[in-house]
Scaffold this motif. Structure first.
Motif, PDB file in Angstrom:
ATOM      1  N   MET A  38       0.826  -1.210   0.000  1.00  0.00           N
ATOM      2  CA  MET A  38       0.000   0.000   0.000  1.00  0.00           C
ATOM      3  C   MET A  38       0.860   1.258   0.000  1.00  0.00           C
ATOM      4  N   GLN A  39       0.413   2.241  -0.761  1.00  0.00           N
ATOM      5  CA  GLN A  39       1.053   3.545  -0.670  1.00  0.00           C
ATOM      6  C   GLN A  39       0.087   4.522  -0.015  1.00  0.00           C
ATOM      7  N   CYS A  40       0.596   5.273   0.952  1.00  0.00           N
ATOM      8  CA  CYS A  40      -0.202   6.320   1.586  1.00  0.00           C
ATOM      9  C   CYS A  40      -0.236   7.505   0.628  1.00  0.00           C
ATOM     10  N   VAL A  41      -1.440   7.926   0.210  1.00  0.00           N
ATOM     11  CA  VAL A  41      -1.506   9.020  -0.762  1.00  0.00           C
ATOM     12  C   VAL A  41      -1.096  10.353  -0.125  1.00  0.00           C
ATOM     13  N   HIS A  42      -1.015  10.377   1.207  1.00  0.00           N
ATOM     14  CA  HIS A  42      -0.692  11.636   1.886  1.00  0.00           C
ATOM     15  C   HIS A  42       0.812  11.806   2.049  1.00  0.00           C
ATOM     16  N   CYS A  43       1.493  10.810   2.627  1.00  0.00           N
ATOM     17  CA  CYS A  43       2.933  10.966   2.845  1.00  0.00           C
ATOM     18  C   CYS A  43       3.751  10.207   1.811  1.00  0.00           C
ATOM     19  N   LYS A  44       3.068   9.408   0.954  1.00  0.00           N
ATOM     20  CA  LYS A  44       3.704   8.628  -0.117  1.00  0.00           C
ATOM     21  C   LYS A  44       4.501   7.428   0.381  1.00  0.00           C
ATOM     22  N   GLY A  45       4.505   7.224   1.682  1.00  0.00           N
ATOM     23  CA  GLY A  45       5.240   6.081   2.218  1.00  0.00           C
ATOM     24  C   GLY A  45       4.570   4.768   1.843  1.00  0.00           C
ATOM     25  N   ILE A  46       5.378   3.725   1.682  1.00  0.00           N
ATOM     26  CA  ILE A  46       4.865   2.404   1.321  1.00  0.00           C
ATOM     27  C   ILE A  46       4.797   1.537   2.577  1.00  0.00           C
ATOM     28  N   THR A  47       3.673   0.892   2.769  1.00  0.00           N
ATOM     29  CA  THR A  47       3.551  -0.101   3.831  1.00  0.00           C
ATOM     30  C   THR A  47       3.340  -1.459   3.157  1.00  0.00           C
TER      31      THR A  47
END
Ligand code: FES
Lengths: 203, 328
Positions: free
Chosen positions: A138-147
């Motif tokens: 998953m990519q966070c659309v807010h911080c762009k970090g990948i989980t």
């Protein structure tokens, strides 16, 4: 049972097939965990004689079975990150006529597909077969970090800590699904997490 | 005349042009160059585009598609190269015999059904005979952007090798010529094997050559998406047949040397079209009833649709039998 029938969804969501042997002299197979089963299903001595397998077991014990197929080249890597330089090198040295087979988790297939696309492959020209875990990258659309390995929806972004809703909106460029803040308007109002494909009220 | 395109019924918008050059290249092929009559620049096009040329031949009007082969960056002119086909339905013969410098003609805006995929890392062109024409424009386009390309061009003989001299002079390292009469054949298998990942192949030429390239590439492990082709399709002559046009309440007879689409147009019925070569899909027409056999020649409908007898592409396909009723 390592096969899972994904519910049909929006066009952005990748769909996976069943690996089929293609003609040609060079075959690159990249798999993780139960993805090995898809290779075992498609393998023939002829195909294996021209195949390079890159395999990431993730704690499973399929590696010996794959090795027993006697592929032309066989590499076992501890993680995808550790294997990616090898994948890049194979792609750099390959010509048209190379067939690519990806099997296993969505995260592995998405990232390997992305490498192949950068090397010049059309995404439609890459075979895929899902096996094993249904967890998502998953990519966070807010911080762009990948989980990585997200199984629950909603989940907490491992980078910025926002509560994210798991969307089917997928980015081939990031090889990741998009996660969107679920309580932006009403902070703290977060529904209970459930499995991504669990039946029940849609969020 | 205003500079605005005239939207006259079906097909792409029209441009009034005059013939500015007629250049015979060899025994079979002649180049025709056009300028706009209003002195304006032509609309831009990309390599692989074609235009439909209107040929008024007495009381008969033919509309034939030809690949634009001039440099897409040169908007002062359009050029096409026409191969004389003595067995065809007369369009190319008309161009060769009747069209002179100074003639006024009408051509359509360009339509591209065979464009370069600019994501490709390399463009590998295979031309057979007059199939060279779209590549002439593609090569000019790629040269401007320093694109990576290579041409393999099969011609019957030196004497019939249109543009061979120009191409080999300008691009000696990128152009490879094969003369049939000297038994020079492409080593296609070998050629396909050495191409870098991300190469796209493009084929334009006779049907046999197109099939050969598709089949060889596929056997060599090339993805289908990386092999693009354009067949030079002209409607074929055939036995006359009768058709009932239900919407227009007319019964027409399709002559031996005209296409179904042309016969519909001759009856004063406006029918949609774009490529007139069986590939764009624009002319797709519903069949209301049919007693007989379809002669499908298009690349648009799939096998199931062809077998269903429910649809026909009137630009290239025909019918043999007792009766045919169309929803037109
Ligand atoms: S006009 Fe293009 S398919 Fe008939």
């Amino acid at each position: 049972m390592s096969k899972f029938e994904f519910p049909t969804s929006i066009i952005s969501r990748p769909v996976y097939g069943t690996l089929k042997a293609r003609s040609g002299k060079h075959h690159l197979m990249i798999a993780d965990a139960e993805g090995a089963e898809a290779i075992l299903d498609v393998a023939t001595p002829d195909l294996m004689a021209n195949s390079h397998i890159i395999y990431i077991p993730l704690g499973t014990d399929y590696a010996d079975k794959l090795r027993a197929l006697s592929p032309a080249q066989f590499y076992v890597g501890p993680t995808y990150a550790a294997s990616v330089s090898r994948i890049r090198r194979v792609l750099e040295r390959s010509n048209m006529g190379l067939n690519i087979y990806l099997s296993g988790t969505e995260g592995l297939m998405g990232q390997a597909q992305n490498e192949a696309m950068q090397a010049g492959f059309a995404h439609s020209a890459i075979q895929t077969e899902h096996r094993g875990s249904i967890a998502r990258r998953m990519q966070c659309v807010h911080c762009k970090g990948i989980t990585e390995d997200v199984e629950m929806d909603p989940f907490v972004c491992s980078h910025c800590g926002l509560n994210l809703f798991v969307r089917d909106h997928y980015s081939r460029r990031w090889a990741a699904y998009q996660g969107v803040c679920i309580d932006a308007e009403d902070p703290g109002n977060v529904p209970a997490s459930k499995g991504i494909y669990a039946q029940g009220d849609e969020v | 005349m205003s500079t605005a395109p005239q939207k006259a019924k079906s097909g792409a918008e029209k441009l009034d042009v005059k013939v500015t050059a007629v250049v015979p290249l060899n025994e079979l092929v002649t180049r025709f160059e056009f300028q706009r009559r209003d002195g304006e620049l032509f609309p831009p096009f990309s390599g692989g585009a074609h235009t439909v040329v209107q040929m008024v031949d007495g009381d008969r009007t033919r509309l034939n598609p030809y690949s634009l082969m001039s440099d897409p960056a040169d908007r002062s002119r359009y050029a096409i190269s026409v191969r004389r086909d003595d067995e065809g339905r007369g369009g190319s013969l008309f161009m060769h015999r009747n069209v002179k410098v100074g003639d006024e003609m009408v051509v359509t805006y360009p339509v591209n059904l065979f464009s370069l995929d600019l994501r490709a890392k390399k463009h590998l062109f295979f031309a057979g005979g007059i199939g060279i024409t779209p590549f002439m424009a593609m090569i000019s386009q790629l040269e401007r952007t320093n694109g990576n390309w290579e041409l393999h061009y099969a011609c019957r003989s030196k004497a019939l090798g249109s543009y061979v001299d120009e191409l080999t002079y300008k691009y000696p390292n990128k152009v490879h010529i094969y003369y049939d009469d000297q038994k020079q054949a492409m080593d296609l298998k070998q050629l396909l094997e050495g191409q870098p990942l991300g190469t796209n192949a493009y084929v334009c030429g006779p049907k046999g050559m197109i099939k050969w390239v598709h089949a060889t590439a596929s056997a060599a492990g090339w993805p289908d998406a990386n092999v693009l082709s354009e067949e030079f399709m002209a409607p074929e002559p055939g036995a006359p047949f009768e058709v009932r046009l239900c919407q227009s309440d007319k019964t027409i007879t399709v002559g031996e040397n005209e296409s179904l689409l042309e016969a519909i147009e001759r009856a004063g019925v406006d029918a949609p079209y774009l490529c007139r070569g069986g590939s764009c899909g624009q002319c797709e027409t519903d069949v209301i009833s049919a007693d007989g056999e379809f002669v499908h020649r298009d690349h648009w409908l799939d096998d199931v649709e062809h077998a269903s007898g429910k649809k026909i592409m009137p630009c290239v396909s025909r019918f043999i039998g007792k009766s045919l009723e169309l929803d037109r």
